[in-house]
Design an enzyme around this catalytic site. Structure first.
Site: not given
Length: 515
Positions: A485, A489
């Site tokens: 992350h 995204d």
């Protein structure tokens, strides 16, 4: 003559004499004879040619029988030299270390030996097989000679640079020397095999270690026997398996188990437990992690520091099942077996071309993301030796048939524990086919420094509704995409999955994008 003059002037031990010759300084232990030493230094310098000519050897003309230091000199190469003795192998024995097997490799597990003590070895002959965190490697010999002593047994962890074995590389040098030299050596070198004060029952001292095979050493370790204390009955004093067992029996090692059992019977309780009545005994077992398992420990420790997020979706594989059936029906090569995986790998590469961020690596130190040009897709494989992830290089330039052949090659090498460092390095994204074993889906952990990994479950027949509300059977596969992350995204991963999904559900689209 020079030897006699030196010794008469200033007799000293071999070690003192050698330090004196090498340094040409006054030894600390002989400070009182500084004047005599100074005189000897001048004599040495005057006769400097003797020590610079490698051909100047011991002979009947310059030997000095009454000397206490003149015997051992020259055994290594039978010549004088002013170099330190450590520069050359003494008595022709050299240490064979574990060489650097790859970048960042600090230690390896010894898997097996190809040679035994006393065996003759040719140059470049394989000596042993070791396994690092990355690959299995054969260590070959740099010398031609005879194995003198094996220092490790299979299963040992050997650090890079540590000695694996000792080898005699210059055995025949004595045969070319004059017989007088050998007589001098025999006359002055004490026979350590027959100590004067040795009492009855004492085994003779062993020079250079005990001769035995790794299997015998392992057996001695199991019985807690110091192999140095065992008298060998084999050829040239080699310790055999029978010697270990006989020594263990004499030392009551084998009887300890029965003795402890007798003691437990004497103190038996009135109400014994059910497990003891039926002889149920369960022992804990400690298993050291080796090879690929150790690599997995390191990789998963790094993965635990990465902030993961997972995206799960279902893909209809009806068209994929038909395509695989068509491939297999038209297959004329009995050695090629078509599966779903090559098509999934090729379609994954097509989707990566549109979303290259998933085919990248992240550097935490420099806070940079490198988009990888090649699609080196790793395939997680479960083997008897642990989990390993070889990768197929440059998938975007390969056909489905070429991917099938390369996948078969990697699977064969992985099962045989023969993967090379190149096979398991430079991966850019990983595909884990847990469906081949079982399970609908899993939550995979990223193989750093990659930024994405995909786990695919097994294809199941489930009922589905069409647009008109009619029920029909569908072959559904669940995929779980784990991503870093810090780099990716949710929207990017979702779009990538949709692109990959359409190539799987409509394989004919692959034809439009294939170059």
């Amino acid at each position: 003559m020079i030897c006699r003059k030196f010794h008469q002037k200033n007799p000293r031990s071999l070690s003192q004499w050698w330090r004196f010759v090498s340094s040409a300084t006054v030894p600390p232990s002989r400070a009182s004879s500084a004047a005599a030493d100074s005189e000897l230094v001048s004599v040495f310098r005057a006769q400097d040619g003797i020590f610079k000519k490698p051909g100047t050897l011991f002979s009947s003309k310059n030997r000095c029988p009454e000397s206490s230091w003149s015997i051992a000199i020259g055994i290594s190469r039978c010549r004088f030299t002013t170099q330190t003795m450590a520069d050359d192998p003494f008595n022709g024995v050299v240490d064979v270390p574990l060489a650097q097997t790859g970048e960042g490799i600090a230690e390896c597990e010894l898997l097996k030996w190809f040679v035994q003590e006393g065996e003759q070895v040719e140059e470049f002959q394989p000596l042993c097989e070791v396994q690092s965190d990355k690959a299995t490697i054969e260590i070959t010999s740099r010398y031609k000679g005879r194995v003198s002593k094996v220092l490790h047994v299979p299963g040992d962890i050997v650090k890079v640079g540590e000695t694996l074995l000792k080898m005699v590389v210059d055995e025949d040098i004595f045969s070319s020397q004059p017989s007088e030299i050998l007589e001098v050596i025999k006359a002055h070198v004490p026979d350590v095999s027959k100590p004067e004060d040795a009492g009855p029952g004492l085994s003779k001292p062993k020079v250079g270690g005990v001769m035995s095979t790794p299997a015998v050493r392992n057996l001695a370790k199991q019985y807690g026997v110091n192999i140095e204390d065992v008298r060998g009955t084999g050829e040239e004093g080699r310790v055999l398996k029978e010697d270990i067992l006989a020594y263990a029996a004499r030392g009551d090692v084998l009887s300890e188990t029965s003795a402890s059992a007798d003691q437990s019977l004497e103190g038996e309780q009135i109400f014994p437990s059910i497990s003891s009545t039926y002889g149920w005994e369960y022992e804990d077992q400690t298993i050291p992690l080796r090879g690929f398992q150790r690599a997995m420990v390191k990789a998963m420790t790094l993965a635990a520091k990465i902030p993961h997020f997972h995206y799960v979706d279902e893909i209809n594989c009806n068209a994929l099942v038909e395509l695989k059936t068509s491939f297999q029906r038209a297959n004329s090569d009995a050695g090629i077996k078509y599966t779903f995986l090559p098509v999934l790998i090729k379609s994954l590469s097509m989707a990566l071309s549109k979303y290259p961020m998933l085919n990248s690596c992240f550097s935490e130190d420099s806070q940079e993301v490198t988009l990888k040009g090649s699609h080196n897709i790793g395939i997680a494989m479960a083997t008897p030796h642990g989990l390993v992830v070889p990768n197929i290089k440059k998938v975007q330039s390969l056909s489905i048939f070429e991917i099938t052949k390369e996948l078969a090659r990697l699977q064969e090498l992985a099962l045989a524990n023969k993967l090379s460092s190149d096979d398991i390095s430079r991966g850019t994204i990983t595909l884990s086919n847990i469906g081949a074993i079982g399970g609908k889906f899993g939550s995979p952990l990223i193989n750093a420094p990659e930024v994405s990994i995909i786990a695919i479950g097994r294809i199941q027949k489930v009922p589905q509704y069409d647009e008109d509300g009619n029920v029909y059977p569908a072959s559904i596969m669940t995929v779980n995409i784990g991503s870093d992350h810090r780099v990716l995204d949710g929207a990017t991963v979702a779009k990538f999955c949709n692109e990959w999904k359409q190539f799987i559900e409509k394989p004919e689209l692959l034809m439009l994008h294939t170059r």
